[in-house]
Every structure is written in C-alpha cells, then in structure tokens.
Write a protein that holds these residues in place. Structure first.
Motif, PDB file in Angstrom:
ATOM      1  N   GLY A 173       0.806  -1.215   0.000  1.00  0.00           N
ATOM      2  CA  GLY A 173       0.000   0.000   0.000  1.00  0.00           C
ATOM      3  C   GLY A 173       0.840   1.266   0.000  1.00  0.00           C
ATOM      4  O   GLY A 173       0.531   2.235  -0.697  1.00  0.00           O
ATOM      5  N   ILE A 174       1.918   1.253   0.760  1.00  0.00           N
ATOM      6  CA  ILE A 174       2.801   2.418   0.800  1.00  0.00           C
ATOM      7  C   ILE A 174       3.446   2.653  -0.559  1.00  0.00           C
ATOM      8  O   ILE A 174       3.514   3.790  -1.064  1.00  0.00           O
ATOM      9  CB  ILE A 174       3.866   2.228   1.895  1.00  0.00           C
ATOM     10  N   ILE A 175       3.937   1.579  -1.181  1.00  0.00           N
ATOM     11  CA  ILE A 175       4.624   1.725  -2.468  1.00  0.00           C
ATOM     12  C   ILE A 175       3.653   2.174  -3.552  1.00  0.00           C
ATOM     13  O   ILE A 175       3.983   3.020  -4.393  1.00  0.00           O
ATOM     14  CB  ILE A 175       5.309   0.401  -2.845  1.00  0.00           C
ATOM     15  N   VAL A 176       2.427   1.629  -3.565  1.00  0.00           N
ATOM     16  CA  VAL A 176       1.433   2.050  -4.558  1.00  0.00           C
ATOM     17  C   VAL A 176       1.089   3.529  -4.382  1.00  0.00           C
ATOM     18  O   VAL A 176       0.933   4.267  -5.351  1.00  0.00           O
ATOM     19  CB  VAL A 176       0.181   1.171  -4.455  1.00  0.00           C
ATOM     20  N   GLY A 177       0.991   3.986  -3.132  1.00  0.00           N
ATOM     21  CA  GLY A 177       0.731   5.397  -2.889  1.00  0.00           C
ATOM     22  C   GLY A 177       1.832   6.302  -3.417  1.00  0.00           C
ATOM     23  O   GLY A 177       1.564   7.418  -3.882  1.00  0.00           O
ATOM     24  N   LEU A 178       3.066   5.827  -3.364  1.00  0.00           N
ATOM     25  CA  LEU A 178       4.178   6.602  -3.912  1.00  0.00           C
ATOM     26  C   LEU A 178       4.216   6.553  -5.435  1.00  0.00           C
ATOM     27  O   LEU A 178       4.688   7.496  -6.083  1.00  0.00           O
ATOM     28  CB  LEU A 178       5.503   6.075  -3.346  1.00  0.00           C
ATOM     29  N   LEU A 179       3.728   5.465  -6.027  1.00  0.00           N
ATOM     30  CA  LEU A 179       3.795   5.305  -7.475  1.00  0.00           C
ATOM     31  C   LEU A 179       2.738   6.126  -8.210  1.00  0.00           C
ATOM     32  O   LEU A 179       2.960   6.524  -9.361  1.00  0.00           O
ATOM     33  CB  LEU A 179       3.638   3.831  -7.840  1.00  0.00           C
ATOM     34  N   MET A 180       1.610   6.368  -7.602  1.00  0.00           N
ATOM     35  CA  MET A 180       0.481   7.014  -8.290  1.00  0.00           C
ATOM     36  C   MET A 180       0.870   8.358  -8.919  1.00  0.00           C
ATOM     37  O   MET A 180       0.668   8.570 -10.117  1.00  0.00           O
ATOM     38  CB  MET A 180      -0.680   7.184  -7.309  1.00  0.00           C
ATOM     39  N   PRO A 181       1.426   9.309  -8.162  1.00  0.00           N
ATOM     40  CA  PRO A 181       1.798  10.581  -8.807  1.00  0.00           C
ATOM     41  C   PRO A 181       2.924  10.437  -9.816  1.00  0.00           C
ATOM     42  O   PRO A 181       2.998  11.202 -10.782  1.00  0.00           O
ATOM     43  CB  PRO A 181       2.211  11.464  -7.618  1.00  0.00           C
ATOM     44  N   LEU A 182       3.819   9.464  -9.605  1.00  0.00           N
ATOM     45  CA  LEU A 182       4.917   9.275 -10.548  1.00  0.00           C
ATOM     46  C   LEU A 182       4.407   8.792 -11.901  1.00  0.00           C
ATOM     47  O   LEU A 182       4.934   9.187 -12.949  1.00  0.00           O
ATOM     48  CB  LEU A 182       5.933   8.278  -9.977  1.00  0.00           C
TER      49      LEU A 182
END
Length: 337
Positions: A173-182
């Motif tokens: 969940g943390i990694i997906v949250g970081l990937l979204m804006p990228l």
C-alpha cells in the motif's frame, strides 16, 4: 474511468472471459489440492513404508498436476486473446474519434498527447486487462483457499498467516501510494517528448534555416532527462519490491520451520502436515505478491484510461449532418464569392 472503458469494450468477448474464469478456477483448485496430497504421501506412505500408497497417491498428483497445467495454459491463451482484441478496439475507437475532431479539438489537446493516448495509454490499459484476467480469479481463491487449507493442516501455526500477510499488504500500500503521482508525471513526460520530436521533425527545414540545431537539441535533452528521471524513480520503487517480498517469504519459511519443528517434537503435528502448511503459506504470499504486481500497474492504467476517456467523450465542434443535401447540378465546379 478504467472500469467504464473496459466494460464497454469487453462485451463482444464475454464468452472468452467466462472461459478464463472457469479455467482459472480449475487451475487454482488443483494447485491448492497438490500440497494436501504431498502431505498424505509423507505421513501415510513414507512414514509407514507403504510403497503402494505412495504410487497410488503419486499417480493422483500427476493427474492433478496435468489438469492444472492444461487449465493454466488455456486460461492464459484466452486471456491474451481478450486483452489484445480489446486493445485493438480501443485504439480503433480513439482513432475514429480523433479523425472526427476539428482543428479546435486537436489544438485543445495537442497532437503529441493524442498520439500518446492512442498508443502508449492504450497499451497500459491492455496490459492491466491481461494481468487481471490471469490473476483476478487466482489471487482471491488462492489466498482464501490457502488460508483454509493451512488452518486445516495445523491451526496452531495459523498466526503466521495473520502476521505475514498484513505486513506484506501494508508495504504494498505504501509503495502504490508513492507510485500514483509518478505514473501521472511519466505520462506527461511522454507527451512532452513526443511533442518536441514532432515539432523538430516537421520543422527541420526551419530549424536548419535559422541555425537552431543547438537550441532544439537542448529542448530534447531536457524532455528526455525529465522522462528518464521519472522512470528511474519508478524503477527504484519496483526494484525495492522484490527484495522486500523475498525477505518476507524467507522469514515466513524460517518461522514455519522453527515453530513447526517444536510442534513436531511435541507430536502436535506430523511432518507431512508441516510441509503442506509451509507450501500453503508460500502460496498465499505468492498470490498476494502477484496481486501486488497487478495493483502496482493499476494506478498507471487508471490514469491512462482517464486520458483515453477524455478523448472518447469530447464532442466534435463540427458535426456531419445526418441527412446531407446533394446539389442539384453536378458539373464539377466550385465557386467562391
């Protein structure tokens, strides 16, 4: 937006999708049945020296494994057919819509982003559909079924499942949250580099006439560097996922062997049941991992689907008449006044 786009273009392939669901169900159930057969061979065959039981159960395992392989290959084949056909249909829809745009709509979007939305964006949606068809049945059944089968083998070690799976989900969940804006930034960067290349190719004579080669090279370098930087950031997060999942898998295996070994010494569980429990735990974690990869691709696909739907839902300012009038005289001349 993603669900609406996929639903509209998946209707012609409902039969193929149903075939994928059934085949994935058969493959997953067969995969869940194999560790139980392996435990029976160890506990009721190897432990007591019953060779006939080993041969009989081994033959059943071979049959189940053959069914699992055939079902898995067939499911992937049908899933690939559906996803590729949907990608073709979405590209056709985008092209047809853009072909009806007037200069106003083309100028509003820009030619570079229209090219990206009809190619790269469609490809991202297509890949998510392929991943979903391959994993959307397998992941929940494997997770839930694996938990049930693992508890049946040894309920005393079930706490390992409730500890390892939430830890993995939190990290994902943390990694997906970081990937979204990228991912959003990456699509914008692709639009930018396509725009620079298109302007330079179409205006190459003007660039050379005014000796602007160095300036245009700097523009391309800046756009290329921005795309590279975003891609590297996304790649770092993806690379980080592999070691984290591997570490969790190894720690879970070590915990099963450590705590399960004590339970075997205390004669609370048999060796075959412990082996099956470890296999079920690894299957659960692998299912979560495969679902993780699908959900890691989902944010980018959602963004791409939103961009595609913006094109498909934009009405053209110049609409062809439903009943065009034919001139009375066809002499092949056009007069401007």
């Amino acid at each position: 937006m993603l669900w609406k786009l996929v639903r509209e273009h998946a209707r012609p392939y409902t039969g193929h999708i149903i075939a994928v669901l059934v085949l994935q169900l058969v493959s997953t159930l067969a995969t869940l049945y194999l560790p139980s057969l392996n435990a029976d061979i160890i506990d009721q065959g190897v432990a007591v020296g019953d060779t006939d039981y080993i041969w009989r159960t081994g033959a059943v395992m071979l049959g189940v494994a053959l069914v699992q392989v055939i079902a898995a290959i067939s499911a992937v084949w049908f899933g690939a057919r559906v996803s590729m056909a949907m990608g073709r249909d979405i590209r056709r829809s985008v092209y047809t819509r853009v072909d009806r745009f007037s200069a106003e709509e083309v100028g509003r979007f820009g030619a570079p982003t229209l090219i990206t939305r009809g190619t790269n964006d469609v490809q991202q949606v297509q890949m998510v559909v392929l991943m979903a068809l391959n994993f959307m049945v397998m992941v929940p059944i494997m997770s839930v079924g694996g938990i049930i089968m693992a508890v049946q083998e040894d309920a005393g070690l079930s706490w390992l499942v409730w500890v390892s799976v939430p830890i993995l989900l939190v990290i994902v969940g943390i990694i997906v949250g970081l990937l979204m804006p990228l991912f959003q930034r990456m699509q914008d960067n692709i639009d930018a580099i396509n725009g620079v290349m298109r302007e330079q190719i179409m205006g190459i004579r003007v660039v050379r006439a005014f000796v602007r080669e160095r300036h245009e090279a700097e523009r391309f370098t800046d756009a290329n560097a921005a795309l590279t930087d975003t891609s590297v950031r996304i790649g770092r997060l993806f690379v980080l996922m592999g070691p984290i999942i591997t570490m969790i898998l190894h720690l879970a295996t070590a915990a099963v062997l450590w705590f399960g070994g004590h339970r075997v010494d205390q004669e609370l569980v048999q060796v075959g049941s412990l082996t099956a429990f470890m296999q079920y735990l690894l299957q659960i974690l692998m299912a979560v991992m495969m679902g993780t990869f699908m959900f890691m691709m989902l944010p980018r696909a959602v963004i791409c689907a939103r961009r595609i739907m913006e094109v498909l839902t934009t009405p053209a300012s110049l609409v062809e008449p439903a009943h065009p009038r034919t001139p009375e005289h066809h002499d092949g001349t056009v007069e401007f006044r």
